[in-house]
Enzyme design. Sequence first.
Site, PDB file in Angstrom:
ATOM      1  N   GLU A 124      29.684  10.413  11.916  1.00  0.00           N
ATOM      2  CA  GLU A 124      28.878  11.610  11.639  1.00  0.00           C
ATOM      3  C   GLU A 124      29.638  12.905  11.946  1.00  0.00           C
ATOM      4  O   GLU A 124      29.543  13.888  11.198  1.00  0.00           O
ATOM      5  CB  GLU A 124      27.588  11.560  12.490  1.00  0.00           C
ATOM      6  CG  GLU A 124      26.642  12.699  12.241  1.00  0.00           C
ATOM      7  CD  GLU A 124      26.161  12.738  10.797  1.00  0.00           C
ATOM      8  OE1 GLU A 124      25.396  11.859  10.398  1.00  0.00           O
ATOM      9  OE2 GLU A 124      26.575  13.659  10.062  1.00  0.00           O
ATOM     10  N   VAL A 127      32.516  15.278   9.542  1.00  0.00           N
ATOM     11  CA  VAL A 127      32.272  16.329   8.531  1.00  0.00           C
ATOM     12  C   VAL A 127      31.115  17.210   8.993  1.00  0.00           C
ATOM     13  O   VAL A 127      30.059  16.704   9.384  1.00  0.00           O
ATOM     14  CB  VAL A 127      31.894  15.719   7.159  1.00  0.00           C
ATOM     15  CG1 VAL A 127      31.703  16.818   6.120  1.00  0.00           C
ATOM     16  CG2 VAL A 127      32.922  14.716   6.687  1.00  0.00           C
ATOM     17  N   LYS A 200      37.599  16.324   4.502  1.00  0.00           N
ATOM     18  CA  LYS A 200      36.133  16.250   4.616  1.00  0.00           C
ATOM     19  C   LYS A 200      35.489  15.979   3.261  1.00  0.00           C
ATOM     20  O   LYS A 200      34.570  15.157   3.164  1.00  0.00           O
ATOM     21  CB  LYS A 200      35.593  17.540   5.238  1.00  0.00           C
ATOM     22  CG  LYS A 200      35.978  17.659   6.717  1.00  0.00           C
ATOM     23  CD  LYS A 200      35.693  19.057   7.251  1.00  0.00           C
ATOM     24  CE  LYS A 200      35.952  19.162   8.749  1.00  0.00           C
ATOM     25  NZ  LYS A 200      35.983  20.545   9.220  1.00  0.00           N
TER      26      LYS A 200
HETATM   27  N1  HSE Z   1      39.201  23.110  12.417  1.00  0.00           N
HETATM   28  C1  HSE Z   1      37.923  22.649  11.964  1.00  0.00           C
HETATM   29  C2  HSE Z   1      37.118  23.830  11.434  1.00  0.00           C
HETATM   30  C3  HSE Z   1      37.210  21.977  13.101  1.00  0.00           C
HETATM   31  O1  HSE Z   1      37.519  24.986  11.645  1.00  0.00           O
HETATM   32  O2  HSE Z   1      36.105  23.644  10.772  1.00  0.00           O
HETATM   33  C4  HSE Z   1      36.028  21.161  12.694  1.00  0.00           C
HETATM   34  O3  HSE Z   1      36.363  20.074  11.904  1.00  0.00           O
END
Ligand code: HSE
Length: 404
Positions: A124, A127, A200
């Site tokens: 979970e 993403v 993602k």
């Molecule tokens: N580096 C990622 C972001 C962290 O800024 O969304 C969360 O996956």
Amino acid sequence: MIEAAIYGYGNIGSGVAEVIEKNQDRIEKAAGQGVHVKYVLDLREFEGDPVQEKLVHDVDVIVNDPEVKIICETMGGNEPAYTFTKKALMAGKSVCTSNKELVANHGAELIKIAEEHRCNYFFEASVGGGIPIIRTLNSALKQENILSISGIVNGTTNYILTKMEKDGAAFDEVLREAQEKGFAERNPEADVEGYDACRKIAILSSLMSGKTVDYKDIYTEGITKLTTTDFLYAEKMEMTVKLLAMSRQTQEGYLTMVTPMLIGPENPLCSVNGVFNAISVKGNMLGDSMYYGRGAGKLPTASAVVADVVEAARFMGTHLPIDWSEEKAVLAKMPLSRRRFFVRLDRNKVPEARAAAEFGNGRVVFLEQCPDEYGYITPVMSEGEFAEKFEKLDGAITRIRMEE
Ligand code: HSE
């Protein structure tokens, strides 16, 4: 009491320990029994931190302990997380992870191993941080044929773009500030080049298709080329620029990409600002739905890991099927996809009439601040046709895709 272990005591791992500790009553009610962290795996020492008592440096201590039933994998990266996860699943221990890289690379395989060993591989937190998008796709929307998913799935880049839009600040300047505030990583490449969003959307597209969408096959463009002038044009057009991760069913297969996109105020993603994420899902019966929340950060992400821990505890000894096979999904070819493009052109080299001759009848946008150039909104055309014309055109400054 269920014994658990945490692989990796970084930002998210320590957050998982905190959520389990602080919400233990809620967790006990939800899981049917309490959850206790017996081990924390990390190479480092944490002198003075109570975690030190639980700290182990050898993964086999955890894997070989029959009392441990659930592992939270918050190490990040491919190795050794991949090897350690496989070991745990093969020993029949469920693994709950926030590691999008590992899920994108080996999701289908790890789910299959979990099935063979009557345990679960849950992801979970991989993403949308605290947004429960994976469980929504896997259960609440299971009856739907998901036609498209599009969203803002990277908090760092959304923070940077929001600052560029609202404060007129330059990309480098905002990135530096985001790093100082701890929003952006010291090495921000995965975020700003779109690689994080790509992984993602690969995971979401795999769940959408039930097959594997390989992140390496996804067209990915980051935000490093965007400038404050682009945002001035966007403002003039009453639009904004967002880094969108998108996947859509087409007759030729799944059209999946990560790219900066000009979107208008009628698109709810337009008002998703700062570090927030939002994911819009269209089902064939449901129509449009949208999920919004904190897409990154210690506690929101840890909370999502713990939601999986509760699920793993509730269904101990049972494998909950996830429709994601190792077979590769068919992807549509990017050059055939069609949309409008916003192009900035050097006025001295490409007069307006020439733009119309090159791209077809479109709309000209002038910006007082930049008298030597203008913007041109092309009619709908294919990516391939557009790219051929744009690349050959002496005087073409930049281009941004526009939502369909
Ligand atoms: N580096 C990622 C972001 C962290 O800024 O969304 C969360 O996956």
